[in-house]
Write an enzyme that holds these catalytic residues in place. Structure first.
Site, short mmCIF file in Angstrom:
data_model
loop_
_atom_site.label_atom_id
_atom_site.label_comp_id
_atom_site.label_asym_id
_atom_site.label_seq_id
_atom_site.Cartn_x
_atom_site.Cartn_y
_atom_site.Cartn_z
N GLU A 1 -15.18 -76.77 36.47
CA GLU A 1 -15.23 -77.33 35.12
C GLU A 1 -15.30 -76.23 34.06
O GLU A 1 -16.24 -76.11 33.29
CB GLU A 1 -16.39 -78.32 34.98
CG GLU A 1 -16.16 -79.57 35.81
CD GLU A 1 -17.11 -80.74 35.51
OE1 GLU A 1 -16.65 -81.89 35.62
OE2 GLU A 1 -18.28 -80.49 35.19
N GLU B 1 -12.86 -84.48 40.78
CA GLU B 1 -14.13 -85.19 40.91
C GLU B 1 -14.01 -86.57 40.26
O GLU B 1 -13.53 -86.68 39.14
CB GLU B 1 -15.27 -84.47 40.16
CG GLU B 1 -15.68 -83.14 40.74
CD GLU B 1 -16.82 -82.50 39.96
OE1 GLU B 1 -17.51 -83.21 39.20
OE2 GLU B 1 -17.03 -81.29 40.12
#
Ligand code: CA
Length: 615
Positions: free
Chosen positions: A191, A293
């Site tokens: 991320e 995810e």
């Protein structure tokens, strides 16, 4: 930067619900319903249907057990076979450099160092799965809110850190491959929306670090004659335009194969928006794309004593699917379809942490709740099976709220470790599954009810604005616009009431004014106000409402600030005296003005203007 605030929102929840538990308490009773799923046509054989089970070993070592749907206890091989038979073909494993303090106490979060990755990776490989290694390049959690470099790399220049990152990547991959782990993809950073490994605010520094990781993977791939994809990972398609990231990766020449996104349905907007963004990158830069995810809740109950991110008191989050294993399966199908809809370069998806179950089953309504919590808390500290231990305080800025799992209600196993029907959802994508005759669909829990927000004005007053909530295109005129920042749009994640709002965002500096001319009675007082949420508009932002009359001779304004997502501010100008000396019909102009830095975003909703008494 937006995601940072979103991430903080979830962390705040995580912090605030500790010790309180939530919901009516779970009884772990078997629901007799089954799940159904329509086969997803056009899905390639090798489409990635993966999951991240990084915390599995810490859970086992804490004494918890997993069972199949018939209640048979599973050993390690049995656990991975269950997942594989359920359709999981790829295992994602996070790697932290050194997740412990100077005395060797674990930071928790599954103790995800390279040794953990080797053990997990071998189990996954033996079960027939491929492996994605997710390097955080940190000693603990890296996400949009934090990208802390490893302790050992503190004080290094970017160049030195790039060398260290390169060596760490090489060493780790050699270790994994020597042990027989079938590493087929590597994530260079986790991320990395707002930075990577201590670098932020400089595309050059960030991309230098990414390129160092990529180079290590390419070399290993070549030396071992083994295809290993290089993935980069960003998040929050709702509040970030990914084109910006793909563009700088291209400009700085980062060598990668896969552009990956997180997608959490509670926070990340529509899947059609995700598809649009990933498709653009797939086509423009010829990259593979995937969802790294995703997850969804099967219950609102907490089963370990650390309150969950999604809980019965959660307001403002989006629950578009049933709250049940059926809802989890429906989410899986929807995400897989969104990735397929990007075209041939859409390669797959990963569920995040389907195996992060309670160490001991906790029921807040039970008389032994406090004792179970105490027991769990002790084990989390010792075995690292909670999201953080107290030993992470000082390294991780959020760790003062250390504890268990905030996502045990997003697993594919119930609070006792028994497999839910969602464990087979990936298989059903390929085969389809229908309910047998007379068998009921798994029932959904009731969804959290958001308190209904209404615009409430003092008794007896009339809102003089046309289209005060931006539900149509009437009344408002947008002037002085620089950039394409602002539009009236349906945006359920950014409205205060009803369906639409005045939404703005741009990746260049921008400004605009939205105004409305209103006929009023001269000589009266008026109150004008409205609601604003937003963020990242910059220190020099001007966000305000204004009202003018008498041909502009009398004017007043009220400023507000970009306090964050769904943090509705209420700027108001009270008792403005319009045309003090005049009787009869006059005109006033009310306006909204925003001047913001690139990346600023926000929304206005529920404006009001009414005749007030005067002071
Ligand atoms: Ca929990």
């Amino acid at each position: 930067m937006t995601k940072k605030k979103i991430a903080l929102i979830s962390l705040v929840c995580l912090i605030t619900v500790i010790f309180t538990g939530c919901g009516a308490g779970g009884d772990g009773m078997k629901n007799n319903g089954k799940i159904e799923l329509e086969k997803l046509e056009g899905m390639p054989e090798d489409f990635i249907t993966g999951a991240d089970v990084s915390s599995y070993i810490s859970i086992i070592e804490s004494g918890a057990k997993y069972y199949d749907e018939e209640g048979n206890e599973l050993d390690d091989a049995g656990f991975f076979k269950l997942l594989y038979d359920g359709g999981m073909n790829y295992c994602r494993i996070r790697v932290w450099n050194d997740p412990k303090d100077e005395n060797g106490h674990t930071y928790g979060g599954g103790n995800c160092d390279i040794n953990n990755a080797v053990r997990l990776g071998k189990l996954a490989t033996d079960a027939g799965m491929k492996v994605l290694i997710d390097f955080h390049y940190s000693d603990f959690w890296a996400d949009p809110g934090k990208q802390t470099e490893p302790k050992a790399w503190k004080g290094m220049t970017t160049e030195e850190r790039a060398d260290a990152l390169y060596e760490f990547t090489r060493d780790s991959l050699n270790t994994l491959l020597d042990e027989g782990v079938d590493v087929c993809m590597v994530q260079v950073g986790n991320e990395t929306t707002n930075g990577i490994c201590g670098a932020k605010d400089s595309y050059k520094n960030m991309t230098d670090l990414m390129s160092a990781g990529s180079r290590a993977v390419r070399e290993i791939s070549s030396e071992r004659d083994k295809e290993i994809l290089v993935a980069l990972h960003y998040t929050d398609p709702q509040h970030n335009e990914y084109a910006k990231y793909a563009d700088y990766l291209d400009r700085y020449g980062v060598d990668y194969d896969v552009f990956a996104s997180s997608y959490y349905p509670y926070w990340h907007g529509t899947l059609s928006n995700l598809t649009r963004q990933l498709k653009d990158i797939a086509e423009k830069y010829d990259k593979k794309v995937m969802v790294a995810e995703t997850s969804y809740i099967y219950t609102l109950k907490d089963h370990d004593g650390t309150g969950n991110t999604e809980n019965p008191d959660k307001t403002g989050d989006v629950f578009d699917y049933d709250i049940s294993p059926q809802g989890q399966a429906d989410l899986i199908r929807a995400v897989a379809k969104a990735v397929l809809d990007t075209g041939e370069n859409g390669i797959g998806m990963f569920w995040w942490e389907p195996a992060w179950i309670p160490v001991n089953y906790y029921d807040e309504a039970s008389s032994d709740a406090a004792a179970v919590y105490e027991k769990n808390a002790r084990i989390w500290e010792e075995k690292g099976s909670g999201w953080a231990t107290k030993y992470a305080i000082g390294y991780d800025k959020d760790a003062d709220a250390y504890g268990g799992s905030a996502v045990d209600n997003e697993a594919w196993f119930d609070g006792h470790g028994h497999a839910l029907p969602s464990v087979n959802a990936y298989r059903y994508l390929r085969t389809g599954a229908s309910l047998g005759k007379g068998i009921e669909r798994y029932a959904s829990e009731e969804k959290p009810s958001s308190p209904e927000v209404k615009l409430s004005l003092p008794d007896g007053v009339e809102n003089l604005l046309l289209n005060p909530g931006f539900e149509t295109d009437d009344g408002w005129v947008i002037i002085n616009i620089r950039g394409n920042a602002c539009e009236i749009k349906a945006d359920k994640d950014n409205v205060r009431t009803d369906k639409k709002c005045l939404k703005f965002w741009d990746d260049n500096d921008f400004e605009f004014t939205a105004e409305q001319h209103v006929k009023i009675n001269g000589g009266s007082h008026f109150t004008f106000g409205g609601f604003f949420e937003g963020g990242d508009c910059g220190d020099t932002a001007e966000i305000k409402i204004g009202i003018s009359a008498d041909g502009g001779e009398t004017f007043t304004e009220a400023t507000t600030k970009d306090a964050g997502w769904k943090q509705w501010q209420n700027p108001e100008i009270a008792d403005f005296l319009a045309d003090n000396n005049a009787d009869g019909e006059r005109e006033i102009i009310v306006k909204i003005t925003v001047k913001a830095k690139a990346g600023g975003w926000g929304a206005w909703d529920d404006m009001y203007l009414y005749e007030s008494e005067g002071k």
